[in-house]
Write a protein that holds these residues in place. Structure first.
Motif, mmCIF file in Angstrom:
data_model
loop_
_atom_site.group_PDB
_atom_site.id
_atom_site.type_symbol
_atom_site.label_atom_id
_atom_site.label_comp_id
_atom_site.label_asym_id
_atom_site.label_seq_id
_atom_site.Cartn_x
_atom_site.Cartn_y
_atom_site.Cartn_z
ATOM 1 N N GLU A 103 0.842 -1.243 0.019
ATOM 2 C CA GLU A 103 0.117 -0.032 -0.075
ATOM 3 C C GLU A 103 0.840 1.222 0.063
ATOM 4 O O GLU A 103 0.500 2.192 -0.638
ATOM 5 N N GLN A 112 1.785 -5.672 12.468
ATOM 6 C CA GLN A 112 0.914 -4.828 11.997
ATOM 7 C C GLN A 112 1.349 -3.367 12.827
ATOM 8 O O GLN A 112 1.423 -3.551 14.027
ATOM 9 N N ILE A 114 -7.763 -1.840 -2.287
ATOM 10 C CA ILE A 114 -7.446 -2.321 -1.168
ATOM 11 C C ILE A 114 -7.955 -1.335 -0.085
ATOM 12 O O ILE A 114 -7.680 -0.184 0.043
ATOM 13 N N SER A 115 -8.637 -1.897 0.950
ATOM 14 C CA SER A 115 -9.197 -1.253 2.046
ATOM 15 C C SER A 115 -8.620 -1.715 3.378
ATOM 16 O O SER A 115 -8.813 -3.001 3.512
ATOM 17 N N VAL A 116 -8.186 -1.015 4.171
ATOM 18 C CA VAL A 116 -7.864 -1.303 5.478
ATOM 19 C C VAL A 116 -8.567 -0.523 6.565
ATOM 20 O O VAL A 116 -8.387 0.613 6.471
ATOM 21 N N ASN A 118 -9.319 -0.416 10.483
ATOM 22 C CA ASN A 118 -9.052 -0.870 11.808
ATOM 23 C C ASN A 118 -8.405 -2.521 11.745
ATOM 24 O O ASN A 118 -8.845 -3.353 12.419
ATOM 25 N N GLY A 119 -7.540 -2.600 10.607
ATOM 26 C CA GLY A 119 -6.874 -3.623 10.680
ATOM 27 C C GLY A 119 -7.368 -4.648 9.902
ATOM 28 O O GLY A 119 -6.878 -5.604 9.622
ATOM 29 N N MET A 141 -8.616 -6.098 6.275
ATOM 30 C CA MET A 141 -8.175 -5.823 4.908
ATOM 31 C C MET A 141 -9.134 -6.281 3.910
ATOM 32 O O MET A 141 -9.507 -7.609 4.059
ATOM 33 N N VAL A 183 -9.408 -7.087 -0.296
ATOM 34 C CA VAL A 183 -8.721 -6.949 -1.498
ATOM 35 C C VAL A 183 -9.608 -7.099 -2.620
ATOM 36 O O VAL A 183 -10.692 -7.994 -2.409
#
Lengths: 257, 568
Positions: free
Chosen positions: A215, A235, B77-79, B81-82, B84, B86
């Motif tokens: 990213e 993380q 891709i979106s994340v 609060n941890g 993910m 795809v």
């Protein structure tokens, strides 16, 4: 009663003065210092790391190791070790200076300037006292407050008792302030682990694996929060920013060992 | 029988349960759709293949009745609060080559050895204004002047011999055949040195009649972009025709084609990155309210006609209030009427470093327009973003920027004695136990004081409750006293004081009588008390015997016992 009190207080602070810990072989540290002084930074790093691996946790050791990494061009590990040194000796101006110098070189910086009185106060305390010192100070205020209460009760009525009564309030405030600082630092230490990117450039992925796609990237020396680890992946996130992602475990190292 | 039926049903149920996830997954992992299901041969459709949850490339089936004239890919891709997510989006632009109801077979994705497929799609293709190939092309190229009745002939030409560097040049190869060929010809295009060539060549076939002779023309077009200025030679294209058993292979080749590539004029803008053609720029943000450190998403698209695939990427401007992180990018190209068109999209995460009303600077992009012979600069509109929060310390990413502190490193510490700082105090149980000590002292003192107060408050009651026992005990010892009569008198008086909580010693007989009466003591008992006291007084001064002492002792004990009933 007075005798018992005196004995207990003596035991209390006597126990706190006791400092357990191993004393490293001074020869090894001296050898590492000589290597560093002669510009053999790579060898000095190995020697210092060897001392660290023996379980030694010393501010001067971390400071010298940080210097060696800095001179060797490893900004990430330099910042990491300066921060470890600062945790153990927050009032050391040499450590503060070199840490600020290294931080200024880092391309990626995520710092947030405290704005409220509370955050400013907490930040100042963290930069002045170690966690142990804060804990001892809080216990000291607590003990003095309790002893003052005992004396006030004993004095009965009179001017001395009135004077001492008025001193209870500032003592209580000092204790509360100190306890609040200790509580905040404990909560921060338990919930938010600090880490430093030690790789030259770390790819940050959307998930714990390269198949998730990179990213963005972070450069060495970036100071981040470490949320969790999963296998070989960690993380991380940028404090104060909403950027989160996963990096290879070898690219990031926690400040607290 | 019933048992057999039960076994069969259980087996079917188990199979169904096992298949259900696979069936469900095929729809979940890969889906294929078209932008329209009805099209003519003049038009194109876009086949969109979405792959969810994994970053895998789909495998296209054999597209009977279609040519792929363009493709693009983007990954979202979106994340949060941890968590993910795809999603890969693959788009293919398809040109139908025949009319009728055409079927796009399922698209397959393989993940960890397991295949997932989409559903087939049917497309209705109608006749456009131009006939579908094979047949007459809309505008067949004129027959070359050098074609003079040969059975086989090849030629190559470009649509522009003096393009600008980066301007599109179409190199077309044509193969004229008037006879059937025994085998498959081998097409050997040139290397196209000095030219960017990344577009799938286009092919079409049509018939022409030259001087009464029918030829099948096979045309292959390559879209090229010169990467250097000056003379660029395109080497011959070769066509190898198999000869068969009795004849050697025949090689036909075109003459080389020379381009005179013009350099781009001087005075290119600073942000010019090699784009040549005609372009437009658009930029959007996902929100205009943010907090310091919380990024907003800036999406920029540059679309148009030209060297889309090889042009450089724009860079978001930075006025010191933003940190830019490249998040995603995608390229989409298609060939429309022989010209390469497309779009390049970019996504940046723009993280504000200061609070207040910030201006997200315009994104600028410059390109060279071959038609006008000049540079054009595109610019998006700056966007005002309201940012809450405090400033973030920010150091610009400029190599060589001097550090903000004295650049001298403080030297190492010449200490050799190092020690382990030990575990944190707060991790030691005894540290927390120590907190209890001062508290224990305070609580101990409070408890002690309370007990003292209680004892003081109940002294009279205690004395009263213990008076009888005390008196009896003392009376039993009174006989041994030097002056037993005085002792007995004292014991009785002390008993009365402890029971009545008042001094009795100085009272007269009348006074004692009145006092005892107020406590409800009977006259008889009062009389006995007075008798005892009188005898004790008398015995002090008059000669008495031991029996008198004992008698008085007994009488006094009886009186105490009586009084206890009244004064309990």
């Amino acid at each position: 009663m007075k005798r018992i009190t005196l004995i207990l207080v003596t035991l209390l602070f006597g126990a706190l003065i006791f400092v357990p810990g191993a004393l490293a072989d001074g020869g090894e540290m001296a050898a590492a210092n000589v290597l560093a002084a002669n510009g053999r930074t790579a060898e000095a790093i190995r020697a210092y790391e060897n001392v660290v691996s023996q379980g030694v946790d010393d501010a001067n050791l971390y400071f010298n190791l940080g210097n060696a990494y800095y001179q060797n061009g490893d900004l990430g590990r330099a910042i990491l070790n300066y921060r470890r040194a600062a945790q153990l000796a927050p009032r050391d101006t040499d450590i503060q200076h070199n840490l600020a110098l290294a931080r200024a070189q880092a391309p990626d910086q995520f710092k947030q300037t405290p704005d409220t009185i509370v955050t400013i106060f907490l930040a100042d305390m963290a930069g002045w006292l170690t966690l142990n010192e804060t804990a001892v100070l809080t216990l000291l205020f607590w003990t003095v407050l309790c002893l003052a209460l005992l004396v006030v009760r004993r004095l009965g009525h009179g001017r001395r008792q009135m004077l001492l009564k008025y001193s209870l309030l500032p003592l209580a405030l000092l204790f509360l302030l100190s306890a609040f600082t200790l509580g905040s630092r404990l909560q921060t230490a338990n919930t938010l682990k600090q880490a430093v990117i030690v790789a030259q450039v770390a790819d940050v992925y959307a998930g714990p694996g390269e198949q998730y796609g990179s990213e963005f990237q972070l450069n060495g020396g970036a100071e981040v929060a470490l949320y969790q680890t999963r296998g070989d992946w960690a993380q991380i996130g940028a404090p104060g920013a909403a950027l989160r992602g996963w990096v290879n475990g070898g690219a990031v190292t926690a400040v607290n060992r | 029988m019933k048992r057999k039926i039960a076994i069969i049903l259980m087996t079917l149920l188990t199979l169904g349960l096992l298949a259900a996830p696979a069936l469900a997954q095929s729809g979940d992992v890969v889906t294929a759709t078209v932008d329209r299901n009805s099209v003519t041969t003049d038009e194109t459709i876009v086949l969109s293949v979405v792959v969810n949850g994994v970053n895998a490339r789909p495998e296209l089936p054999t597209l009977t009745g279609f040519n792929v004239v363009g493709s693009s890919q983007s990954t979202q891709i979106s994340v949060i609060n941890g968590d993910m997510r795809v999603q890969g989006v693959h788009q293919f632009r398809l040109q139908p080559t025949q009319t009728g109801t055409l079927t796009i077979e399922p698209v397959t994705v393989t993940v960890n050895g397991q295949s997932f497929s989409s559903q087939p799609i049917q497309v209705q293709v109608g006749q456009g204004s131009a006939p579908a190939a094979p047949g007459q092309p809309a505008e067949p190229a004129p027959a070359p002047s050098t074609l003079n009745g040969q059975n086989l002939f090849v030629e190559a030409a470009v649509d522009k011999t003096n393009p600008y560097q980066g301007e599109q040049v179409t190199y077309t190869f044509r193969f004229y055949q008037a006879v059937n060929l025994p085998g498959q010809v081998s097409y050997r295009p040139p290397a196209f040195t000095g030219l960017w060539n990344d577009v799938e060549p286009m092919q079409q076939s049509y018939n022409v009649n030259v001087d009464g002779r029918a030829y099948l023309v096979t045309e292959v077009s390559h879209i090229l972009f010169p990467t250097v200025a000056g003379e660029v030679m395109i080497e011959p294209t070769k066509l190898i025709i198999p000869g068969g058993l009795w004849q050697a292979d025949t090689t036909l080749q075109t003459p080389p084609v020379t381009l005179d590539v013009q350099p781009l004029p001087a005075g290119a803008p600073l942000n010019f990155k090699g784009a040549v053609g005609k372009f437009a720029l658009s930029a959007t943000v996902d929100k205009q309210d943010a907090k310091v450190g919380e990024p907003i998403t800036l999406n920029v698209e540059i679309n148009g006609q030209g060297n889309v695939g090889s042009m450089g990427d724009p860079t978001p401007a930075n006025d010191g209030n933003w940190r830019a992180f490249a998040s995603d990018s995608g390229t989409y190209t298609e060939v429309v009427n022989g010209r390469l068109r497309g779009a390049k999209s970019y996504e940046w995460l723009m993280s504000p470093t200061n609070g207040g009303q910030l201006m997200l600077p315009a994104v600028e992009y410059s390109y060279f327009d071959p038609d006008t012979g000049g540079y054009e600069t595109l610019s998006s509109e700056p966007v005002v973003v309201n940012v809450e929060g405090t400033a973030v310390t920010y150091t610009p990413e400029q190599p060589g920027t001097p550090p903000v502190v004295n650049s001298e490193l403080r030297p190492m510490k010449a200490v050799t004695a190092v020690k382990d700082a030990g575990p944190q105090l707060v991790q030691q149980p005894f540290f927390w136990l120590l907190w209890l000590l001062p508290l224990g002292l305070v609580l101990g003192q409070v408890a002690h004081d309370k007990r003292q107060a209680h004892l003081l408050a109940t002294a009279d009651e205690r004395r009263s409750s213990q008076a009888s026992q005390k008196a009896e005990k003392a009376l039993k010892q009174a006989g041994k006293h030097d002056d037993p009569f005085a002792e007995i008198g004292r014991i009785l008086i002390t008993y009365l004081e402890e029971k009545l909580h008042t001094s009795v010693r100085g009272l007269t007989s009348d006074g004692r009588t009145a006092l005892l009466k107020t406590h409800g003591v009977s006259d008889r008992t009062i009389a006995n008390v007075e008798i005892c006291l009188a005898q004790a007084e008398a015995g002090r001064f008059a000669p008495t015997s031991r029996s008198n002492v004992d008698d008085l002792l007994q009488r006094t004990l009886a009186v105490v016992e009586k009084l206890e009933k009244y004064l309990a």
